[in-house]
Design a protein around this motif. Structure first.
Motif, PDB file in Angstrom:
ATOM      1  N   PRO A  65      10.083  91.576  82.722  1.00 25.16           N
ATOM      2  CA  PRO A  65       9.989  91.146  81.857  1.00 25.16           C
ATOM      3  C   PRO A  65       9.405  89.912  81.151  1.00 25.16           C
ATOM      4  O   PRO A  65       9.592  88.240  82.034  1.00 25.16           O
ATOM      5  CB  PRO A  65      11.811  90.499  81.664  1.00 25.16           C
ATOM      6  CG  PRO A  65      12.491  91.086  82.861  1.00 25.16           C
ATOM      7  CD  PRO A  65      10.893  91.514  83.678  1.00 25.16           C
ATOM      8  N   LEU A  66       8.254  89.483  80.059  1.00 23.81           N
ATOM      9  CA  LEU A  66       7.435  88.115  80.299  1.00 23.81           C
ATOM     10  C   LEU A  66       7.938  87.719  79.014  1.00 23.81           C
ATOM     11  O   LEU A  66       8.166  88.485  77.974  1.00 23.81           O
ATOM     12  CB  LEU A  66       6.534  88.348  80.292  1.00 23.81           C
ATOM     13  CG  LEU A  66       5.780  89.378  81.886  1.00 23.81           C
ATOM     14  CD1 LEU A  66       4.582  89.645  81.326  1.00 23.81           C
ATOM     15  CD2 LEU A  66       5.948  88.668  83.428  1.00 23.81           C
ATOM     16  N   ARG A  67       7.725  86.567  79.046  1.00 21.16           N
ATOM     17  CA  ARG A  67       8.810  85.203  77.475  1.00 21.16           C
ATOM     18  C   ARG A  67       7.129  85.335  76.565  1.00 21.16           C
ATOM     19  O   ARG A  67       6.962  85.714  75.224  1.00 21.16           O
ATOM     20  CB  ARG A  67       9.171  84.299  77.707  1.00 21.16           C
ATOM     21  CG  ARG A  67       9.737  84.421  78.627  1.00 21.16           C
ATOM     22  CD  ARG A  67      10.659  82.970  79.141  1.00 21.16           C
ATOM     23  NE  ARG A  67      11.478  82.569  77.827  1.00 21.16           N
ATOM     24  CZ  ARG A  67      11.337  80.745  78.113  1.00 21.16           C
ATOM     25  NH1 ARG A  67      11.323  80.598  79.284  1.00 21.16           N
ATOM     26  NH2 ARG A  67      11.554  79.967  77.445  1.00 21.16           N
ATOM     27  N   ILE A  68       5.652  85.189  77.144  1.00 22.87           N
ATOM     28  CA  ILE A  68       5.020  84.783  76.758  1.00 22.87           C
ATOM     29  C   ILE A  68       3.858  85.805  77.002  1.00 22.87           C
ATOM     30  O   ILE A  68       2.398  86.872  76.126  1.00 22.87           O
ATOM     31  CB  ILE A  68       4.348  83.215  76.119  1.00 22.87           C
ATOM     32  CG1 ILE A  68       5.360  82.780  76.082  1.00 22.87           C
ATOM     33  CG2 ILE A  68       2.880  83.389  76.197  1.00 22.87           C
ATOM     34  CD1 ILE A  68       5.411  82.289  74.912  1.00 22.87           C
ATOM     35  N   ASP A 105       4.726  84.118  86.863  1.00 23.23           N
ATOM     36  CA  ASP A 105       6.037  84.496  86.777  1.00 23.23           C
ATOM     37  C   ASP A 105       6.844  82.907  85.792  1.00 23.23           C
ATOM     38  O   ASP A 105       7.003  82.247  84.655  1.00 23.23           O
ATOM     39  CB  ASP A 105       7.751  84.161  87.074  1.00 23.23           C
ATOM     40  CG  ASP A 105       7.472  86.182  87.036  1.00 23.23           C
ATOM     41  OD1 ASP A 105       6.592  86.853  86.296  1.00 23.23           O
ATOM     42  OD2 ASP A 105       7.851  86.731  87.754  1.00 23.23           O
ATOM     43  N   ASP A 159       4.148  81.884  82.698  1.00 19.41           N
ATOM     44  CA  ASP A 159       4.123  82.708  81.701  1.00 19.41           C
ATOM     45  C   ASP A 159       5.789  81.402  80.846  1.00 19.41           C
ATOM     46  O   ASP A 159       6.111  81.092  80.076  1.00 19.41           O
ATOM     47  CB  ASP A 159       5.382  83.491  81.845  1.00 19.41           C
ATOM     48  CG  ASP A 159       6.232  84.434  81.213  1.00 19.41           C
ATOM     49  OD1 ASP A 159       5.454  84.472  79.936  1.00 19.41           O
ATOM     50  OD2 ASP A 159       7.059  85.333  81.047  1.00 19.41           O
ATOM     51  N   GLY A 160       6.259  81.230  81.913  1.00 19.32           N
ATOM     52  CA  GLY A 160       8.275  79.777  81.639  1.00 19.32           C
ATOM     53  C   GLY A 160       7.296  79.185  81.257  1.00 19.32           C
ATOM     54  O   GLY A 160       8.408  78.185  80.363  1.00 19.32           O
ATOM     55  N   ALA A 193       6.143  79.135  77.527  1.00 22.26           N
ATOM     56  CA  ALA A 193       7.355  79.302  76.192  1.00 22.26           C
ATOM     57  C   ALA A 193       7.748  78.437  76.212  1.00 22.26           C
ATOM     58  O   ALA A 193       8.139  78.546  74.937  1.00 22.26           O
ATOM     59  CB  ALA A 193       8.735  80.123  77.039  1.00 22.26           C
ATOM     60  N   ASP A 194       7.499  77.430  76.584  1.00 23.40           N
ATOM     61  CA  ASP A 194       8.183  75.754  75.835  1.00 23.40           C
ATOM     62  C   ASP A 194       6.705  75.166  75.126  1.00 23.40           C
ATOM     63  O   ASP A 194       7.000  74.048  74.858  1.00 23.40           O
ATOM     64  CB  ASP A 194       8.480  75.242  77.156  1.00 23.40           C
ATOM     65  CG  ASP A 194       9.926  75.952  77.193  1.00 23.40           C
ATOM     66  OD1 ASP A 194      10.632  76.597  76.945  1.00 23.40           O
ATOM     67  OD2 ASP A 194      10.187  75.446  78.624  1.00 23.40           O
TER      68      ASP A 194
END
Length: 176
Positions: A45-48, A78, A81-82, A85-86
């Protein structure tokens, strides 16, 4: 009926041939791009990031930090990617574009039909070094930004500390 110039080509035939040729060119371009980039394994699962961008970043981690980072390369990607997201949409778009540019770099600059992720370790290191030493300011900036971020996250990951002989952050006075 006039037979001069393009008058022999009827409008429907012209549209049919024009659209057919355009579709064939577009299809060939998409097939070429797909064969160059290839399929990337699922990164979870990736956010971006997409799976391909995550794969490029994992390969950048081992290129920048060396094979010692093989265990942490997924965690560093990861973390990237996190972090994305912001960030604002323009930053995300620029960094995703930089990852794609890095992935296509061997085809664009070294004139080889291979992507960054398709290169072996030595070739990836040589390619990344060429970006670090490039006369092109933007390529140097992209390489420097990735190098700084990867090193920051890699050295901030506690599981790497024993291998790099780092005792951990100082949280107070240490005994002598």
């Amino acid at each position: 009926m006039a037979t001069e110039g393009f008058a022999v080509i009827r409008r429907r035939r012209f549209l049919k041939w024009g659209l057919g040729a355009g579709g064939a060119i577009l299809g060939a371009g998409a097939a070429g791009y797909g064969s160059l980039i290839g399929l990337a394994p699922s990164a979870g699962p990736l956010r971006i990031l997409s799976d391909r961008e995550h794969r490029t970043l994992r390969n950048l981690v081992t290129t920048i930090c060396g094979p010692i980072a093989m265990r942490e390369r997924h965690d560093v990607a990861d973390a990237f990617d996190g972090w994305l997201a912001d960030e604002p949409a323009n930053i995300v778009s620029d960094l995703q574009g930089a990852l794609l540019w890095m992935e296509l770099g061997p085809a664009l600059y070294d004139h080889r039909w291979e992507s960054f992720s398709g290169l072996d370790q030595a070739a990836r290191e040589a390619h990344f070094r060429s970006w670090m030493e490039s006369d092109d300011l933007v390529r140097r900036q992209v390489a420097t930004a990735f190098r700084k971020f990867v090193n920051l996250v890699f050295h901030d990951t506690p599981s790497t500390w024993a291998r790099i002989h780092y005792p951990g952050p100082a949280t107070g006075l240490r005994g002598s």
